[in-house]
Scaffold this motif. Structure first.
Motif, PDB file in Angstrom:
ATOM      1  N   GLY A   1      -7.207   3.413  -7.838  1.00  0.00           N
ATOM      2  CA  GLY A   1      -7.022   3.596  -6.406  1.00  0.00           C
ATOM      3  C   GLY A   1      -8.046   4.530  -5.812  1.00  0.00           C
ATOM      4  O   GLY A   1      -9.176   4.638  -6.306  1.00  0.00           O
ATOM      5  N   ARG A   2      -7.633   5.253  -4.780  1.00  0.00           N
ATOM      6  CA  ARG A   2      -8.528   6.154  -4.072  1.00  0.00           C
ATOM      7  C   ARG A   2      -7.845   7.490  -3.836  1.00  0.00           C
ATOM      8  O   ARG A   2      -6.619   7.576  -3.862  1.00  0.00           O
ATOM      9  CB  ARG A   2      -8.922   5.555  -2.715  1.00  0.00           C
ATOM     10  CG  ARG A   2      -9.872   4.372  -2.807  1.00  0.00           C
ATOM     11  CD  ARG A   2      -9.847   3.559  -1.522  1.00  0.00           C
ATOM     12  NE  ARG A   2      -8.662   2.693  -1.490  1.00  0.00           N
ATOM     13  CZ  ARG A   2      -8.311   1.955  -0.447  1.00  0.00           C
ATOM     14  NH1 ARG A   2      -9.017   2.024   0.670  1.00  0.00           N
ATOM     15  NH2 ARG A   2      -7.251   1.176  -0.516  1.00  0.00           N
TER      16      ARG A   2
ATOM     17  N   GLU B   1      -5.167  11.377   5.617  1.00  0.00           N
ATOM     18  CA  GLU B   1      -5.744  10.063   5.318  1.00  0.00           C
ATOM     19  C   GLU B   1      -4.796   9.221   4.466  1.00  0.00           C
ATOM     20  O   GLU B   1      -4.620   8.022   4.713  1.00  0.00           O
ATOM     21  CB  GLU B   1      -7.079  10.228   4.594  1.00  0.00           C
ATOM     22  CG  GLU B   1      -8.195  10.751   5.462  1.00  0.00           C
ATOM     23  CD  GLU B   1      -9.427  11.124   4.658  1.00  0.00           C
ATOM     24  OE1 GLU B   1     -10.526  11.163   5.257  1.00  0.00           O
ATOM     25  OE2 GLU B   1      -9.308  11.378   3.432  1.00  0.00           O
ATOM     26  N   VAL B   2      -4.184   9.850   3.482  1.00  0.00           N
ATOM     27  CA  VAL B   2      -3.279   9.124   2.594  1.00  0.00           C
ATOM     28  C   VAL B   2      -2.021   8.697   3.344  1.00  0.00           C
ATOM     29  O   VAL B   2      -1.520   7.582   3.163  1.00  0.00           O
ATOM     30  CB  VAL B   2      -2.930   9.991   1.368  1.00  0.00           C
ATOM     31  CG1 VAL B   2      -1.825   9.355   0.550  1.00  0.00           C
ATOM     32  CG2 VAL B   2      -4.174  10.187   0.511  1.00  0.00           C
TER      33      VAL B   2
ATOM     34  N   GLN C   1      -8.234  13.093  -7.741  1.00  0.00           N
ATOM     35  CA  GLN C   1      -9.286  12.145  -8.115  1.00  0.00           C
ATOM     36  C   GLN C   1      -9.027  11.546  -9.491  1.00  0.00           C
ATOM     37  O   GLN C   1      -9.281  10.362  -9.724  1.00  0.00           O
ATOM     38  CB  GLN C   1     -10.640  12.846  -8.063  1.00  0.00           C
ATOM     39  CG  GLN C   1     -11.082  13.192  -6.645  1.00  0.00           C
ATOM     40  CD  GLN C   1     -12.198  14.213  -6.604  1.00  0.00           C
ATOM     41  OE1 GLN C   1     -12.646  14.706  -7.647  1.00  0.00           O
ATOM     42  NE2 GLN C   1     -12.653  14.549  -5.401  1.00  0.00           N
TER      43      GLN C   1
ATOM     44  N   PHE D   1      -2.826   5.700   5.345  1.00  0.00           N
ATOM     45  CA  PHE D   1      -3.150   4.535   4.524  1.00  0.00           C
ATOM     46  C   PHE D   1      -1.929   3.694   4.168  1.00  0.00           C
ATOM     47  O   PHE D   1      -1.959   2.461   4.229  1.00  0.00           O
ATOM     48  CB  PHE D   1      -3.835   5.012   3.239  1.00  0.00           C
ATOM     49  CG  PHE D   1      -3.882   4.000   2.128  1.00  0.00           C
ATOM     50  CD1 PHE D   1      -4.870   3.031   2.082  1.00  0.00           C
ATOM     51  CD2 PHE D   1      -2.927   4.027   1.111  1.00  0.00           C
ATOM     52  CE1 PHE D   1      -4.913   2.097   1.058  1.00  0.00           C
ATOM     53  CE2 PHE D   1      -2.961   3.106   0.074  1.00  0.00           C
ATOM     54  CZ  PHE D   1      -3.950   2.130   0.049  1.00  0.00           C
TER      55      PHE D   1
ATOM     56  N   MET E   1      -3.191   5.218  -2.887  1.00  0.00           N
ATOM     57  CA  MET E   1      -4.128   6.263  -2.485  1.00  0.00           C
ATOM     58  C   MET E   1      -3.382   7.583  -2.617  1.00  0.00           C
ATOM     59  O   MET E   1      -2.195   7.678  -2.300  1.00  0.00           O
ATOM     60  CB  MET E   1      -4.604   6.058  -1.045  1.00  0.00           C
ATOM     61  CG  MET E   1      -5.710   6.995  -0.601  1.00  0.00           C
ATOM     62  SD  MET E   1      -6.311   6.567   1.071  1.00  0.00           S
ATOM     63  CE  MET E   1      -7.670   7.730   1.237  1.00  0.00           C
TER      64      MET E   1
ATOM     65  N   GLY F   1       0.987   5.389  -0.133  1.00  0.00           N
ATOM     66  CA  GLY F   1       0.318   6.680  -0.031  1.00  0.00           C
ATOM     67  C   GLY F   1       1.090   7.705  -0.825  1.00  0.00           C
ATOM     68  O   GLY F   1       2.269   7.945  -0.552  1.00  0.00           O
TER      69      GLY F   1
ATOM     70  N   ALA G   1      -6.394   8.926  -9.044  1.00  0.00           N
ATOM     71  CA  ALA G   1      -6.970   7.762  -8.386  1.00  0.00           C
ATOM     72  C   ALA G   1      -7.731   6.885  -9.386  1.00  0.00           C
ATOM     73  O   ALA G   1      -7.610   5.658  -9.375  1.00  0.00           O
ATOM     74  CB  ALA G   1      -7.894   8.204  -7.247  1.00  0.00           C
TER      75      ALA G   1
ATOM     76  N   GLY H   1      -7.823  11.004  -1.123  1.00  0.00           N
ATOM     77  CA  GLY H   1      -8.186  11.401   0.228  1.00  0.00           C
ATOM     78  C   GLY H   1      -7.414  12.627   0.653  1.00  0.00           C
ATOM     79  O   GLY H   1      -6.713  13.253  -0.156  1.00  0.00           O
TER      80      GLY H   1
ATOM     81  N   LYS I   1       0.855  -1.186   0.000  1.00  0.00           N
ATOM     82  CA  LYS I   1       0.000   0.000   0.000  1.00  0.00           C
ATOM     83  C   LYS I   1       0.895   1.241   0.000  1.00  0.00           C
ATOM     84  O   LYS I   1       1.735   1.396   0.889  1.00  0.00           O
ATOM     85  CB  LYS I   1      -0.930   0.002   1.211  1.00  0.00           C
ATOM     86  CG  LYS I   1      -1.952  -1.123   1.199  1.00  0.00           C
ATOM     87  CD  LYS I   1      -3.043  -0.895   2.222  1.00  0.00           C
ATOM     88  CE  LYS I   1      -2.491  -0.884   3.637  1.00  0.00           C
ATOM     89  NZ  LYS I   1      -3.578  -0.740   4.648  1.00  0.00           N
TER      90      LYS I   1
ATOM     91  N   ASP J   1      -1.245  -1.083  -4.371  1.00  0.00           N
ATOM     92  CA  ASP J   1      -2.499  -0.423  -4.022  1.00  0.00           C
ATOM     93  C   ASP J   1      -2.182   1.016  -3.633  1.00  0.00           C
ATOM     94  O   ASP J   1      -1.437   1.249  -2.677  1.00  0.00           O
ATOM     95  CB  ASP J   1      -3.156  -1.173  -2.862  1.00  0.00           C
ATOM     96  CG  ASP J   1      -4.543  -0.644  -2.518  1.00  0.00           C
ATOM     97  OD1 ASP J   1      -5.073   0.193  -3.271  1.00  0.00           O
ATOM     98  OD2 ASP J   1      -5.089  -1.078  -1.481  1.00  0.00           O
TER      99      ASP J   1
END
Length: 214
Positions: A45-46, A52-53, A37, A56, A27, A4, A40, A48, A2, A25
């Motif tokens: 992915g996502r 938050e990132v 966005q 993550f 973010m 970030g 992402a 934030g 993961k 993965d």
């Protein structure tokens, strides 16, 4: 893994796209929500907030202009405490192409002090277009990517991320060496602003390597 991604500019795009293709993965956070966005969606992915990132990721990439670093770190807060961090940034002003950090002090060290994380300096010696190459090769040789850090675990994760984009990882010591990488980047940046092709790089070769590839 993961990852970030803190920043939504061209470096974040180039590296994140390659890591997403390698199965990581991701973010992402950025100053402009629309850009984050869009990345992402591109990566599957996502998006934030910076905090938050940072929370993550197993590891975080910080990829922002040096002028915005203090604000970014303030938004991250303590979310990167104890975590591996990849710093690809260069504190280089573009009038005289000199470092803006204190003498013998690197931005990487400042980030480590501010976050309490384990910073590794890497990916700072090339234009983003180089990281878009699949893989980055020159004269038939993989691009050698120097990196430095003082935490073995963070160094090992960074080594994997370099290999995942097709680079050849080259550890050059602890985080004190980051100052030298940033100074070398000032030379590269001056060349690029002087009109050299964005794919201009310094690559490490030796006689054995050249003989093998010719």
């Amino acid at each position: 893994m993961k990852i970030g991604v803190l920043g939504a500019g061209v470096m974040a795009d180039a590296l994140g796209t390659r890591w997403a293709a390698a199965g990581h993965d991701l973010m992402v956070a950025g100053r402009t929500a629309g850009k984050a966005q869009a990345l992402a969606r591109k990566w599957g992915g996502r998006a934030g907030s910076f905090k938050e990132v940072a929370e993550f990721g197993d590891i975080a990439l910080i990829a922002v202009l040096y002028q915005g670093m203090a604000t970014t770190l303030a938004e991250i807060g303590d979310a990167l405490h104890g975590k591996p961090i990849v710093d690809c940034n260069n504190p280089v002003e573009i009038e005289n192409f000199t470092l803006v950090t204190e003498p013998r002090r690197s931005m990487a060290q400042d980030i480590e002090q501010a976050t309490g994380g384990h910073v590794v300096k890497a990916f700072n010696l090339c234009h983003a277009r180089v990281w878009q190459l699949k893989p980055p090769t020159f004269d038939g040789r993989r691009l050698v990517v120097p990196y430095c850090g003082s935490h073995p675990g963070a160094q090992e994760m960074t080594r994997h991320l370099i290999a995942d984009i097709g680079g050849e990882p080259l550890p050059i010591g602890d985080l004190q060496q980051a100052h030298h990488l940033e100074a070398m980047a000032a030379i590269v940046i001056s060349l690029l602003f002087g009109g050299r092709d964005p794919h201009t790089v310094f690559n490490l070769v030796d006689r054995a390597t050249v003989t093998t590839n010719t």
